[in-house]
Design an enzyme around this catalytic site. Structure first.
Site, PDB file in Angstrom:
ATOM      1  N   ARG A  30      -5.301   4.392   9.690  1.00 14.86           N
ATOM      2  CA  ARG A  30      -6.103   4.672   8.495  1.00 14.86           C
ATOM      3  C   ARG A  30      -5.194   4.872   7.275  1.00 14.86           C
ATOM      4  O   ARG A  30      -4.145   5.504   7.366  1.00 14.86           O
ATOM      5  CB  ARG A  30      -6.977   5.904   8.713  1.00 14.86           C
ATOM      6  CG  ARG A  30      -8.020   5.661   9.787  1.00 14.86           C
ATOM      7  CD  ARG A  30      -9.079   6.753   9.831  1.00 14.86           C
ATOM      8  NE  ARG A  30      -9.847   6.629  11.078  1.00 14.86           N
ATOM      9  CZ  ARG A  30     -10.837   5.762  11.262  1.00 14.86           C
ATOM     10  NH1 ARG A  30     -11.197   4.946  10.287  1.00 14.86           N
ATOM     11  NH2 ARG A  30     -11.468   5.705  12.421  1.00 14.86           N
ATOM     12  N   HIS A 101       0.969  -5.797   4.859  1.00 17.65           N
ATOM     13  CA  HIS A 101      -0.158  -5.071   5.448  1.00 17.65           C
ATOM     14  C   HIS A 101      -1.441  -5.653   4.904  1.00 17.65           C
ATOM     15  O   HIS A 101      -1.488  -6.115   3.762  1.00 17.65           O
ATOM     16  CB  HIS A 101      -0.071  -3.565   5.172  1.00 17.65           C
ATOM     17  CG  HIS A 101       0.081  -3.219   3.725  1.00 17.65           C
ATOM     18  ND1 HIS A 101       1.287  -3.337   3.051  1.00 17.65           N
ATOM     19  CD2 HIS A 101      -0.814  -2.790   2.805  1.00 17.65           C
ATOM     20  CE1 HIS A 101       1.125  -2.985   1.789  1.00 17.65           C
ATOM     21  NE2 HIS A 101      -0.137  -2.656   1.604  1.00 17.65           N
ATOM     22  N   HIS A 103      -5.465  -4.754   4.258  1.00 15.48           N
ATOM     23  CA  HIS A 103      -6.442  -3.679   4.138  1.00 15.48           C
ATOM     24  C   HIS A 103      -7.803  -4.157   4.645  1.00 15.48           C
ATOM     25  O   HIS A 103      -8.230  -5.265   4.322  1.00 15.48           O
ATOM     26  CB  HIS A 103      -6.651  -3.295   2.662  1.00 15.48           C
ATOM     27  CG  HIS A 103      -5.457  -2.778   1.941  1.00 15.48           C
ATOM     28  ND1 HIS A 103      -5.317  -1.456   1.562  1.00 15.48           N
ATOM     29  CD2 HIS A 103      -4.337  -3.404   1.484  1.00 15.48           C
ATOM     30  CE1 HIS A 103      -4.174  -1.305   0.898  1.00 15.48           C
ATOM     31  NE2 HIS A 103      -3.567  -2.466   0.831  1.00 15.48           N
TER      32      HIS A 103
HETATM   33  P1  AMP Z   1      -0.505  -1.745  -1.436  1.00 14.43           P
HETATM   34  O1  AMP Z   1       0.982  -1.894  -1.190  1.00 14.43           O
HETATM   35  O2  AMP Z   1      -0.842  -1.697  -2.899  1.00 14.43           O
HETATM   36  O3  AMP Z   1      -1.317  -2.781  -0.727  1.00 14.43           O
HETATM   37  O4  AMP Z   1      -0.977  -0.340  -0.889  1.00 14.43           O
HETATM   38  C1  AMP Z   1      -0.264   0.447   0.010  1.00 14.43           C
HETATM   39  C2  AMP Z   1      -1.261   1.353   0.698  1.00 14.43           C
HETATM   40  O5  AMP Z   1      -0.551   2.146   1.621  1.00 14.43           O
HETATM   41  C3  AMP Z   1      -2.011   2.306  -0.250  1.00 14.43           C
HETATM   42  O6  AMP Z   1      -3.423   2.110  -0.081  1.00 14.43           O
HETATM   43  C4  AMP Z   1      -1.567   3.685   0.226  1.00 14.43           C
HETATM   44  O7  AMP Z   1      -2.593   4.663   0.141  1.00 14.43           O
HETATM   45  C5  AMP Z   1      -1.159   3.410   1.670  1.00 14.43           C
HETATM   46  N1  AMP Z   1      -0.179   4.350   2.206  1.00 14.43           N
HETATM   47  C6  AMP Z   1       0.983   4.765   1.631  1.00 14.43           C
HETATM   48  N2  AMP Z   1       1.629   5.623   2.437  1.00 14.43           N
HETATM   49  C7  AMP Z   1       0.874   5.746   3.562  1.00 14.43           C
HETATM   50  C8  AMP Z   1       1.002   6.478   4.776  1.00 14.43           C
HETATM   51  N3  AMP Z   1       2.045   7.288   5.004  1.00 14.43           N
HETATM   52  N4  AMP Z   1       0.023   6.363   5.703  1.00 14.43           N
HETATM   53  C9  AMP Z   1      -1.047   5.573   5.488  1.00 14.43           C
HETATM   54  N5  AMP Z   1      -1.225   4.849   4.367  1.00 14.43           N
HETATM   55  C10 AMP Z   1      -0.287   4.934   3.408  1.00 14.43           C
END
Ligand code: AMP
Ligand code: ZN
Length: 114
Positions: A30, A101, A103
């Site tokens: 999550r 990653h 989403h």
């Molecule tokens: P993006 O690189 O813009 O696609 O987004 C990175 C995503 O990783 C964001 O939605 C963050 O909330 C999420 N994120 C960052 N650190 C963590 C973590 N330790 N655990 C889970 N999600 C994370």
């Protein structure tokens, strides 16, 4: 493994993260700052900085991600109501974590794109 990469560390289990899906090549967990009732991240255990960097030699990871998304969407009860799948790439994509990653967002009406 890239040194000092958050998602390398998470995917190899350094933080005892609860995985919704786990295989030798892919984990799902999550998002820490959920943007929807269901917000799950699908993270390859291999370090690819962005979608641009998935090598043609790895011809299975995107299929595994698709299959894992199907399973988790069903388990979360959003497969029929609908959901969105996003991967942000580089600056204009708004990427913050430079380890590939995908989403999965669902559980509410999502707004228009852009
Ligand atoms: P993006 O690189 O813009 O696609 O987004 C990175 C995503 O990783 C964001 O939605 C963050 O909330 C999420 N994120 C960052 N650190 C963590 C973590 N330790 N655990 C889970 N999600 C994370
Ligand atoms: Zn990494």
């Amino acid at each position: 493994m890239a040194e000092d990469c958050l998602f390398c560390k998470i995917s190899r289990g350094d933080f005892k993260t609860e995985f919704l899906y786990q295989s030798p090549t892919l984990v799902a967990f999550r998002d820490i700052h959920p943007k929807a009732p269901t917000h799950v991240l699908f993270v390859p255990t291999a370090h690819y900085a962005t979608l641009n960097d998935v090598p043609s030699a790895d011809d299975t990871i995107m299929t595994e991600i698709t299959q894992a998304i199907q399973k988790i969407a069903k388990a979360e009860g959003v497969d029929q109501s609908g959901y969105r799948v996003i991967t942000n790439i580089n600056r204009h994509g708004g990427q913050e974590v430079f380890h590939l990653h995908v989403h999965l967002l669902g559980g509410r009406q999502l707004g228009s794109m852009g």
